[in-house]
Write an enzyme that holds these catalytic residues in place. Structure first.
Site, PDB file in Angstrom:
ATOM      1  N   HIS A  43      50.896  19.384  12.501  1.00  0.00           N
ATOM      2  CA  HIS A  43      50.111  18.839  13.606  1.00  0.00           C
ATOM      3  C   HIS A  43      48.966  18.012  13.024  1.00  0.00           C
ATOM      4  O   HIS A  43      47.838  18.503  12.897  1.00  0.00           O
ATOM      5  CB  HIS A  43      49.572  19.978  14.473  1.00  0.00           C
ATOM      6  CG  HIS A  43      48.907  19.523  15.734  1.00  0.00           C
ATOM      7  ND1 HIS A  43      48.940  20.257  16.905  1.00  0.00           N
ATOM      8  CD2 HIS A  43      48.175  18.418  16.022  1.00  0.00           C
ATOM      9  CE1 HIS A  43      48.255  19.610  17.840  1.00  0.00           C
ATOM     10  NE2 HIS A  43      47.775  18.499  17.329  1.00  0.00           N
ATOM     11  N   GLU A  70      53.745  17.614  15.837  1.00  0.00           N
ATOM     12  CA  GLU A  70      52.965  17.783  17.053  1.00  0.00           C
ATOM     13  C   GLU A  70      51.761  16.856  17.043  1.00  0.00           C
ATOM     14  O   GLU A  70      51.240  16.515  15.973  1.00  0.00           O
ATOM     15  CB  GLU A  70      52.437  19.222  17.149  1.00  0.00           C
ATOM     16  CG  GLU A  70      53.482  20.293  17.197  1.00  0.00           C
ATOM     17  CD  GLU A  70      52.873  21.686  17.291  1.00  0.00           C
ATOM     18  OE1 GLU A  70      53.599  22.605  17.691  1.00  0.00           O
ATOM     19  OE2 GLU A  70      51.678  21.841  16.958  1.00  0.00           O
ATOM     20  N   HIS A 190      51.698  29.342  19.959  1.00  0.00           N
ATOM     21  CA  HIS A 190      50.247  29.548  19.941  1.00  0.00           C
ATOM     22  C   HIS A 190      49.943  31.042  20.031  1.00  0.00           C
ATOM     23  O   HIS A 190      50.174  31.673  21.059  1.00  0.00           O
ATOM     24  CB  HIS A 190      49.495  28.806  21.051  1.00  0.00           C
ATOM     25  CG  HIS A 190      48.050  28.578  20.690  1.00  0.00           C
ATOM     26  ND1 HIS A 190      47.621  27.433  20.048  1.00  0.00           N
ATOM     27  CD2 HIS A 190      46.959  29.355  20.826  1.00  0.00           C
ATOM     28  CE1 HIS A 190      46.313  27.514  19.838  1.00  0.00           C
ATOM     29  NE2 HIS A 190      45.891  28.679  20.285  1.00  0.00           N
TER      30      HIS A 190
END
Length: 239
Positions: A43, A70, A190
């Protein structure tokens, strides 16, 4: 069968803290693949405080497992993804100063923007996923953007589960069922960890992939990366 994608952002954070190349991010990615991980997630953020944009390019030809990038589809991010053509791009509505992802997309308000972005990625064969909260309205609107998948934001589940509230899985189940009905695949991520992954995977229908980074790397400090990858796989019934 749910796939395990390992987010290696925290490896980059540790590397960057000393300004050198220890730990070697690319070696860790290869090791995760060798240990049985089924995907690598990164990410990159605009300030490159952990993953550098160059890391994404370096990983492009290194991996034979799934590569998931991401991020917020700002111009620089989109250019990079279109050049690299990873297996999957996951769109996350991060602000520039976010410490970590903290909410899913409002897929109603951002409908036209998401349609445009997703269309560009899909035109070159990149699978797309949208980070969303377990909200049926948001899931329904995600389907009309043309996305292939959604990624359910699981922080609330993780917090509630740690407090003994197993009912916190319910909105995720409802969201997954609706997503499947509307023709979308389901990812999740997450704050998933060794403590909650078995329950989550066992109870969430149609779950194709989980992306796990912070907890997995922290757990590896105690048990070792190879052991932890396989501990997840065992709990997910992948071994």
């Amino acid at each position: 069968m749910t796939k395990l994608s390992v987010n290696i952002n925290k490896i980059a954070t540790l590397r960057n803290s000393r300004g050198g190349n220890t730990p070697d991010l690319l070696k860790v990615a290869r090791d995760v693949e060798g240990f049985g991980g089924q995907g690598i997630t990164i990410h990159p953020r605009p300030d490159e405080r952990h993953i550098h944009y160059q890391d994404a390019y370096d990983l492009k030809n290194l991996l034979t497992i799934e590569f998931n990038i991401e991020g917020n589809p700002i111009d620089r991010f989109m250019k990079m993804v279109l050049e690299i053509k990873p297996t999957q791009v996951t769109l996350v509505p991060d602000g520039d100063d976010n410490i970590t992802s903290d909410a899913g997309w409002d897929t109603v308000k951002n409908q036209e923007f998401l349609k445009s972005v997703i269309g560009k990625f899909k035109s070159v064969g990149i699978r797309t996923s949208i980070f969303v909260d377990p909200d049926l309205e948001m899931v329904k609107a995600a389907a009309t953007t043309g996305t292939d998948r959604i990624e359910l934001y699981t922080e609330n589940f993780a917090v509630e589960y740690s407090n003994g509230n197993k009912e916190s899985i319910k909105p995720y189940v409802e969201s997954a069922l609706l997503a499947h009905e509307l023709g979308m695949g389901v990812n999740a991520g997450h704050d998933l960890s060794l403590d909650n992954i078995e329950f989550f995977v066992k109870n969430l229908p149609y779950l194709e992939e989980v992306s796990i980074g912070h907890a997995l790397i922290c757990e590896s400090l105690y048990f070792g990366l190879e052991n932890v990858v396989n501990m997840y796989k065992n709990k997910m019934k992948l071994n």
